[in-house]
Every structure is written in structure tokens, then in C-alpha cells.
Write an enzyme that holds these catalytic residues in place. Sequence first.
Site, PDB file in Angstrom:
ATOM      1  N   SER A 170       0.831  -1.214   0.000  1.00 39.21           N
ATOM      2  CA  SER A 170       0.000   0.000   0.000  1.00 39.21           C
ATOM      3  C   SER A 170       0.862   1.260   0.000  1.00 39.21           C
ATOM      4  O   SER A 170       0.590   2.222  -0.726  1.00 39.21           O
ATOM      5  CB  SER A 170      -0.895   0.031   1.241  1.00 39.21           C
ATOM      6  OG  SER A 170      -1.873  -0.966   1.160  1.00 39.21           O
TER       7      SER A 170
ATOM      8  N   ARG B 119       1.453   4.385  -3.119  1.00 40.43           N
ATOM      9  CA  ARG B 119       1.275   5.828  -2.845  1.00 40.43           C
ATOM     10  C   ARG B 119       2.561   6.599  -3.061  1.00 40.43           C
ATOM     11  O   ARG B 119       2.554   7.716  -3.584  1.00 40.43           O
ATOM     12  CB  ARG B 119       0.767   6.020  -1.414  1.00 40.43           C
ATOM     13  CG  ARG B 119      -0.715   5.663  -1.304  1.00 40.43           C
ATOM     14  CD  ARG B 119      -1.009   5.012  -0.001  1.00 40.43           C
ATOM     15  NE  ARG B 119      -2.427   4.797   0.198  1.00 40.43           N
ATOM     16  CZ  ARG B 119      -3.066   3.647  -0.084  1.00 40.43           C
ATOM     17  NH1 ARG B 119      -2.422   2.624  -0.610  1.00 40.43           N
ATOM     18  NH2 ARG B 119      -4.353   3.524   0.181  1.00 40.43           N
TER      19      ARG B 119
ATOM     20  N   ARG C   4     -14.316  -6.043 -10.829  1.00 44.31           N
ATOM     21  CA  ARG C   4     -14.425  -5.462  -9.482  1.00 44.31           C
ATOM     22  C   ARG C   4     -15.137  -4.095  -9.521  1.00 44.31           C
ATOM     23  O   ARG C   4     -15.035  -3.380 -10.496  1.00 44.31           O
ATOM     24  CB  ARG C   4     -13.028  -5.367  -8.842  1.00 44.31           C
ATOM     25  CG  ARG C   4     -12.465  -6.769  -8.628  1.00 44.31           C
ATOM     26  CD  ARG C   4     -11.101  -6.736  -8.014  1.00 44.31           C
ATOM     27  NE  ARG C   4     -11.115  -6.139  -6.694  1.00 44.31           N
ATOM     28  CZ  ARG C   4     -10.013  -5.846  -6.007  1.00 44.31           C
ATOM     29  NH1 ARG C   4      -8.832  -6.093  -6.521  1.00 44.31           N
ATOM     30  NH2 ARG C   4     -10.097  -5.313  -4.819  1.00 44.31           N
TER      31      ARG C   4
ATOM     32  N   SER D 173     -13.287   2.243   2.789  1.00 45.11           N
ATOM     33  CA  SER D 173     -12.281   1.886   1.789  1.00 45.11           C
ATOM     34  C   SER D 173     -11.196   2.947   1.699  1.00 45.11           C
ATOM     35  O   SER D 173     -11.463   4.100   1.360  1.00 45.11           O
ATOM     36  CB  SER D 173     -12.958   1.711   0.418  1.00 45.11           C
ATOM     37  OG  SER D 173     -11.979   1.719  -0.592  1.00 45.11           O
TER      38      SER D 173
ATOM     39  N   ASP E  58      -7.264  -7.340   4.657  1.00 43.59           N
ATOM     40  CA  ASP E  58      -6.344  -8.168   3.867  1.00 43.59           C
ATOM     41  C   ASP E  58      -5.837  -9.392   4.646  1.00 43.59           C
ATOM     42  O   ASP E  58      -5.232 -10.297   4.067  1.00 43.59           O
ATOM     43  CB  ASP E  58      -5.142  -7.333   3.406  1.00 43.59           C
ATOM     44  CG  ASP E  58      -5.552  -6.324   2.346  1.00 43.59           C
ATOM     45  OD1 ASP E  58      -6.595  -6.538   1.690  1.00 43.59           O
ATOM     46  OD2 ASP E  58      -4.849  -5.313   2.186  1.00 43.59           O
TER      47      ASP E  58
ATOM     48  N   ARG F 257      -3.545 -14.023  -1.953  1.00 43.11           N
ATOM     49  CA  ARG F 257      -3.695 -14.233  -0.503  1.00 43.11           C
ATOM     50  C   ARG F 257      -4.328 -15.592  -0.178  1.00 43.11           C
ATOM     51  O   ARG F 257      -4.091 -16.161   0.877  1.00 43.11           O
ATOM     52  CB  ARG F 257      -4.488 -13.086   0.141  1.00 43.11           C
ATOM     53  CG  ARG F 257      -3.749 -11.756   0.025  1.00 43.11           C
ATOM     54  CD  ARG F 257      -4.198 -10.712   1.021  1.00 43.11           C
ATOM     55  NE  ARG F 257      -3.811  -9.386   0.577  1.00 43.11           N
ATOM     56  CZ  ARG F 257      -2.597  -8.845   0.746  1.00 43.11           C
ATOM     57  NH1 ARG F 257      -1.666  -9.486   1.392  1.00 43.11           N
ATOM     58  NH2 ARG F 257      -2.338  -7.635   0.280  1.00 43.11           N
TER      59      ARG F 257
HETATM   60  C1  S3P Z   1      -5.728  -1.014   0.018  1.00 46.66           C
HETATM   61  C2  S3P Z   1      -6.947  -0.930   0.603  1.00 46.66           C
HETATM   62  C3  S3P Z   1      -7.824  -2.090   0.820  1.00 46.66           C
HETATM   63  C4  S3P Z   1      -7.054  -3.394   0.702  1.00 46.66           C
HETATM   64  C5  S3P Z   1      -6.149  -3.412  -0.477  1.00 46.66           C
HETATM   65  C6  S3P Z   1      -5.143  -2.291  -0.411  1.00 46.66           C
HETATM   66  C7  S3P Z   1      -4.968   0.218  -0.202  1.00 46.66           C
HETATM   67  O1  S3P Z   1      -8.854  -2.069  -0.143  1.00 46.66           O
HETATM   68  O2  S3P Z   1      -7.924  -4.482   0.661  1.00 46.66           O
HETATM   69  O3  S3P Z   1      -5.445  -4.640  -0.548  1.00 46.66           O
HETATM   70  O4  S3P Z   1      -3.747   0.149  -0.457  1.00 46.66           O
HETATM   71  O5  S3P Z   1      -5.577   1.294  -0.110  1.00 46.66           O
HETATM   72  P1  S3P Z   1     -10.193  -1.213   0.122  1.00 46.66           P
HETATM   73  O6  S3P Z   1      -9.769   0.139   0.443  1.00 46.66           O
HETATM   74  O7  S3P Z   1     -10.992  -1.248  -1.144  1.00 46.66           O
HETATM   75  O8  S3P Z   1     -10.879  -1.937   1.246  1.00 46.66           O
END
Ligand code: S3P
Length: 437
Positions: free
Chosen positions: A23, A27, A122, A166, A314, A389
Site C-alpha cells: 500500500s 502511494r 471489481r 475503503s 487483507d 492471498r
Molecule cells: C488497500 C486498501 C484495501 C485493501 C487493499 C489495499 C490500499 O482495499 O484491501 O489490498 O492500499 O488502499 P479497500 O480500500 O478497497 O478496502
Amino acid sequence: MAKKRIRPAKAFRGVLTLPGDKSISHRSAILAALAAGKSEIFNYSPAADCESTLRCLRGLGVKIEEKGSGIIVEGKGLAGWTKPRKALDAGNSGTTMRLLAGALAGQEFASELTGDNSLRRRPMRRVMEPLRQMGAKIEAREDEFAPLEIEGGALRAIEYAPKVASAQVKSAVLLAGLFAEGETVVREPIHTRDHTELALHEMGAAISRQDGAVRLQGRPKLIARQMVVPGDISAATFFLAATLIVPDSDLIIQGVGLNPTRTAVLDFLASMGAPVSVVALGTHDGELAGDINVRYAPIKGGKISGAMTARLIDELPMLAALGPYTEEGIEIRDAKELRVKESDRIAAMAENLRKMGAEVEEFPDGLRVGARGAGRLHGATIDPHEDHRIAMAFAIAALGAEGETIIRDPQCVAISFPNFFDLLESLLKLEPEDKKQ
Ligand code: S3P
């Protein structure tokens, strides 16, 4: 690598360093590409998903060089990206698609975002809705699914309260908010991972959080910088679980990200009686990181619901697969989101756990996985449904099962953790009969 065979393990010991957090890597690359000047990002995740983000950024005219385990990004400023010559391919990565949709909404040119079969199934309206409110024009198949055609332009700041918890939706709105004049506000139902906010703050944006509302002042000048990505705590979860499945195990995981929006897994494991301890070493670029130690102990089991489910999103596949190794089982509820991840993770977990002999009750919003008692799990052939996963959760569950487990399509782990099997094998001491082979 057509199949991976996993046999029962005897003890699981060692010191481990994990790849950079997925994550945070996404970013850091996107924001570095929007900053003015060169940023160096150390320990950038080797995940295929993070490579997808780099591929898309390159398609937007951003120069990125790989250097050791890091990257150098030549940022072009908020207005410096160029119109891509073809559709941007986010591969399997929901984060790439949703976050870039936010940044592309603010561009002067039109672009198209697409992805693999899983990503094209999705839900995307969750980001389309707020971005449209901000003034972007977005078309999608059935007004929901990728490919997304985005016509960006002048955006207005909005106040937005996402219906789903989210971090991806929050981040998409904040990234679009960079291009809008005035203050963009996101009120989240649950405090989701805040890596976007922390990185924006580090790069000089005016961003704050109060009473669940994140406020960003638009049109900042983002400053290029050096960043260090900590180890991925979601990847660590697989090894923490392995330690709690295999008696006599003792593991130290070094340099893991300990951002409090990501550490619910440590709290949950501790609440079940797992001996987990953490040494927080300090903060780099706004992100807390440190070492985790866990030792084997019998664990109780428990229920995950409400805000806890969102904070563990996750980690849920691995936690579900821990169920048969607990005294009371594990129940997961309020987890409808799991059905729209890289696979329908509730169905994939239920199907494969049953194959291994676990007792499973499936609900629309989760599952209950029975305790040990009815004997050990047994080996089986696992279909991960091309979901990284799921493959990793069952490779770990197999360490405590009787007989051999076969993981089909094991290469899918590369989506988040390319060297997962190498690390696993380096730590394992296999049961005596396996040594002969
Ligand atoms: C993530 C947010 C989550 C997570 C994904 C990574 C991110 O998804 O499940 O693996 O990096 O912002 P959601 O924000 O849709 O729940």
C-alpha cells in the site's frame, strides 16, 4: 511453476525481513510522480501490483529508474503528466486503478484504465461517484466495471462520505482533491489505512484529520523527497500465523510497518493468547516501523466483526485458515467486501478449507471455521482462484496438516509477495520423513 507441494513442518524459526509494504509503495510512487523533482524510494515493493503502478505512471510520461531494491521517480508536478498513447493497464491491482482514477480525474487529457479479468469484474462506481461529483467525466462498462474512460479537467472540492469503508476510495478522492481549489473533505465510516494522508503531509501538502474527517487543501506544490518503505505487515501475517500453527516455532520479523491503522492483526492475535511482542523502532517518512516477535502457543479463537473486519480486511484469508488451529474456531462477519476482492474470498476460503477437512459455515457476509477437535486438517489440492492471498493462506495452513498439500497456480503469490515460497522454505525444518526426499 505449475504446482507447489507443501508438507507438514516441524518448527518454524528464524529472523525475517519482508518486502516493502504494498500500500505504501503504490502511494509513494504516485505522489512522487506528481511532485516536482526527483524522489528516491528505498525498499519499493517487488509486488507485481506495484509494478503495475509503475507501468501506468510510465505510460503517463513519468521516468522511473529501478535502483537496487528501490526506484527513482522523476516527478513532473501536478500538471506534468502527458496523455498516454494507449490504455493504462493496472493488471490485477485494485489500488492502482482506483488511486490513479483519482489522479487522472484532475488531468487535462482523456485516458483509459483497464486491467486483467479479475480487476475488470471489481466494483468501480465507488470511485466514479465522488469523482463525477468533483466534475470528472467517467464512463465504465455497465456504469460499474473497467475499462474506465476518464475525461479529466477542472475539478471542484467536495465533502464526501463514502458508503464503504475503503482506503482506496478515500485516496482516490484525496488525489483528485489535489487538483481542486479549496478544501476537499472525506468523512470515513471507519478509520481506514492512512498512508495517503501521511505521505501527502510528508511531501508538504496541508492535510489534517479531526473527528473522522480528513481535510486536504487543494493545489499544493508537492516536494520530491527520499522515502523508505517499511516491511509489509500484511505479508508478515502469513508468517505470524505459521508460528502459531507449528509447535516450537519462534520468529522475529524485522523492520515491519506498524502504522496503527494496519496493526489490528497483532491485537487480534494477542487477544487469542498469542505471545506477540513489538519493539517499535521509530518513524520514517511519517510511518512507524519496528520488529515483531511471535512464539508458538495454543490460541483460543474468536470473532471478527464491525470495524475490526475493515481493519483486518487483507488479513482475513489467513485468519480464517487459522480457525482449525484454534480452541474455539474463528468467525468472520460484516465482511461482504471480501466477495469483491481479487477473488470471492469467502467462497474460495470455504471451498478450500472444506477440502482440507475443516468445518465451515458460510454466510453472505463471512464464514465460521470450526475449531480443531475433529482431528487435524489433511492435505488437499488447493485452487487459489488466481488470488495471491488465498494461495499463501493455504500454503501456511498446510504446514500443520497431515500429508501433502498441493497449491495450484502458486505463481499468483507474485501479485503481492514474489519471494514468499523461497522465504517459507528457508525457514522450515521439515518433518524427518520429508528430509529423505
Ligand atoms: C488497500 C486498501 C484495501 C485493501 C487493499 C489495499 C490500499 O482495499 O484491501 O489490498 O492500499 O488502499 P479497500 O480500500 O478497497 O478496502
